[in-house]
Enzyme design. Structure first.
Site: not given
Ligand code: 8YV
Length: 316
Positions: A235, A264, A282
């Site tokens: 993150r 982001e 991301h």
């Molecule tokens: C994804 C994420 O990019 O797993 C997570 O928490 O941030 C990522 O796998 C996101 O949830 C999809 O937009």
């Protein structure tokens, strides 16, 4: 929208089409992100919503949850719950599910990809060829990866998958986590600063959230070796981005490979201006295969919720 079905889902942000189609076929789905006035929309239909579907990077705010008095589930398309107000969900008996297990390998692959792309200058090399520079001069030298020390901050499933890959590169593996893990053989460092000091590549694989906000700050960069790289697939909020930019500009560390950012999709111009930084939008879990599996997990949890059967991927 399936208006014949009273089971109602609120979708906070866009998800892959396949999941949207499946949810819409089975349930009544409201898309919050398409509403011109989300506040007014929630005032009108918020009481109908029983389940929320959101993405890991977006989560759901307390302000939205407060308008959903009958919600019993937040199904996250992802593994991060840092953007979900877990104090609120716990206090209001709202279950939270994540797409556990299915994205581990992709995220670990991408961590190694960023590490190699940075150290071995893959993006620069690609640019060098495309811009015709190779016709005029030879390429420069990069930094070796094999045999180096990788420090993994956060030894959960993703951290361990990164370690397995790094061992294939004959890397010396060090880690920091809340405590030493009995079932892994890697070298444990008691704190983040020791790990940072001992690593040629510091890889962030820890959870986000308020407790970890800005942990990777100037004090961490200052103890890293000058030749070290920071890799972040976790993150953006874990890193003090201003301090990172300063560390890169002043040569305190050698470079960074980033898939995630503080705000982001806004990426600071200063990072874009630097050649020793690899920037991705991301995408660590963004493969066809994994997004398909994530969709199945989300759908199965929502379906289980509505059929009153145990949720396969609930968190505590
Ligand atoms: C994804 C994420 O990019 O797993 C997570 O928490 O941030 C990522 O796998 C996101 O949830 C999809 O937009």
């Amino acid at each position: 929208m399936n208006t014949a079905n009273p089971n109602t889902v609120l979708l906070i942000a866009p998800v892959v089409d396949g999941l949207l189609d499946k949810l819409s076929t089975a349930f009544q789905v409201y898309r919050l992100y398409e509403q011109a006035d989300p506040q007014a929309f929630l005032r009108d239909v918020g009481h109908q919503v029983q389940a929320v579907v959101t993405r890991g990077d977006i989560g759901v705010t307390r302000a939205v949850l407060e308008q959903l008095p009958n919600a019993g589930l937040v199904a996250v398309f992802g593994v991060g719950t840092d953007a979900v107000d877990l104090d609120y969900t716990r206090a209001h008996d709202i279950a939270v599910t994540i797409t556990s297990g299915v994205l581990t390998n992709d995220v670990a692959d991408l961590a190694m990809g960023l590490l190699l792309a940075g150290a071995r200058q893959l993006c620069l090399g690609d640019k060098f060829v495309r811009e015709g520079k190779w016709l005029k001069q030879g390429p420069g030298l990069a930094t070796q990866v094999s045999g180096k020390r990788i420090g993994i901050f956060g030894m959960g499933n993703i951290g361990q998958a990164i370690a397995r890959r790094a061992s294939g590169f004959d890397m010396e593996i060090l880690y920091t986590d809340r405590k030493k893990l009995d079932h892994v053989d890697y070298q444990w460092c008691a704190d983040l600063h020791t790990l940072a000091h001992e690593s040629d590549f510091l890889v962030i694989a820890a959870s986000g959230g308020a407790a970890n906000r800005g942990l990777i700050d100037a004090s961490v960069f200052n103890v890293m070796p000058k030749h070290a790289w920071l890799i972040n697939i976790a993150r953006g909020t874990l890193v003090d981005e201003k301090a990172l930019i300063q560390a890169l500009q002043n040569g305190v560390i050698a470079g960074a490979g980033l898939d995630v950012y503080e705000d982001e999709p806004h990426v600071p111009e200063a990072l874009m201006a630097m050649d020793n930084v690899v920037l991705l939008p991301h995408v660590a879990s963004a493969t066809h295969e994994t997004r398909q599996r994530m969709s199945e997990v989300v759908f199965n949890n929502v379906a289980a919720f509505f059929s009153d059967t145990p949720l396969p991927n609930a968190i505590d």
